[in-house]
Design a protein around this motif. Structure first.
Motif, short mmCIF file in Angstrom:
data_model
loop_
_atom_site.label_atom_id
_atom_site.label_comp_id
_atom_site.label_asym_id
_atom_site.label_seq_id
_atom_site.Cartn_x
_atom_site.Cartn_y
_atom_site.Cartn_z
N TYR A 189 29.37 -100.24 58.09
CA TYR A 189 28.75 -99.44 57.04
C TYR A 189 29.75 -98.78 56.09
O TYR A 189 29.52 -98.74 54.88
CB TYR A 189 27.83 -98.39 57.65
N ALA A 190 30.85 -98.29 56.59
CA ALA A 190 31.85 -97.66 55.73
C ALA A 190 32.42 -98.66 54.73
O ALA A 190 32.58 -98.36 53.54
CB ALA A 190 32.97 -97.03 56.56
N ASN A 210 20.83 -101.97 48.45
CA ASN A 210 21.76 -102.01 49.59
C ASN A 210 22.26 -100.62 49.95
O ASN A 210 22.45 -100.31 51.13
CB ASN A 210 22.93 -102.94 49.29
N LEU A 211 22.45 -99.77 48.95
CA LEU A 211 22.86 -98.40 49.22
C LEU A 211 21.77 -97.65 49.98
O LEU A 211 22.06 -96.91 50.93
CB LEU A 211 23.19 -97.68 47.91
N LYS A 212 20.53 -97.87 49.61
CA LYS A 212 19.42 -97.24 50.32
C LYS A 212 19.40 -97.72 51.78
O LYS A 212 19.23 -96.92 52.70
CB LYS A 212 18.10 -97.58 49.64
N LEU A 213 19.58 -99.02 51.96
CA LEU A 213 19.56 -99.59 53.31
C LEU A 213 20.69 -99.03 54.17
O LEU A 213 20.46 -98.59 55.30
CB LEU A 213 19.66 -101.12 53.24
N LEU A 227 20.56 -96.72 57.62
CA LEU A 227 21.17 -97.19 58.87
C LEU A 227 22.24 -96.25 59.41
O LEU A 227 22.35 -96.05 60.61
CB LEU A 227 21.74 -98.59 58.68
N ASP A 228 23.06 -95.68 58.51
CA ASP A 228 24.15 -94.83 59.01
C ASP A 228 23.83 -93.34 58.93
O ASP A 228 24.58 -92.51 59.41
CB ASP A 228 25.48 -95.15 58.32
N GLY A 229 22.68 -93.00 58.33
CA GLY A 229 22.25 -91.61 58.29
C GLY A 229 22.99 -90.73 57.29
O GLY A 229 22.78 -89.53 57.24
#
Length: 73
Positions: A32-33, A55-58, A62-64
């Motif tokens: 994610y990073a 993709n930013l929303k996703l 996912l990473d909170g």
């Protein structure tokens, strides 16, 4: 005299696409990073790029972490 830039206007808008695509692959791998770094690059070209925003929303879900769009100085 030659023109420095040729091609269609869509070619100028294309730079976000490879970064957004790479981010999608990194998201699938749980990186994610790294995905966020690619999305920062994509959104640096075009802050309204639909694929990069999606993709930013996703990745945010996912990473909170919050979805942050980079602002150019």
């Amino acid at each position: 005299m030659k023109r420095c830039c040729t091609g269609s206007p869509s070619a100028i808008r294309a730079p976000p696409r490879p970064h957004s695509n790479m981010a999608a692959l990194l998201i699938e791998q749980g990186k994610y990073a790294e995905a966020r770094q690619e999305l920062d690059l994509a959104l640096g070209y075009n802050r309204a790029n639909a694929a990069a925003l999606s993709n930013l929303k996703l990745v945010s879900e996912l990473d909170g972490k919050p979805a942050v769009i980079p602002i150019k100085p």
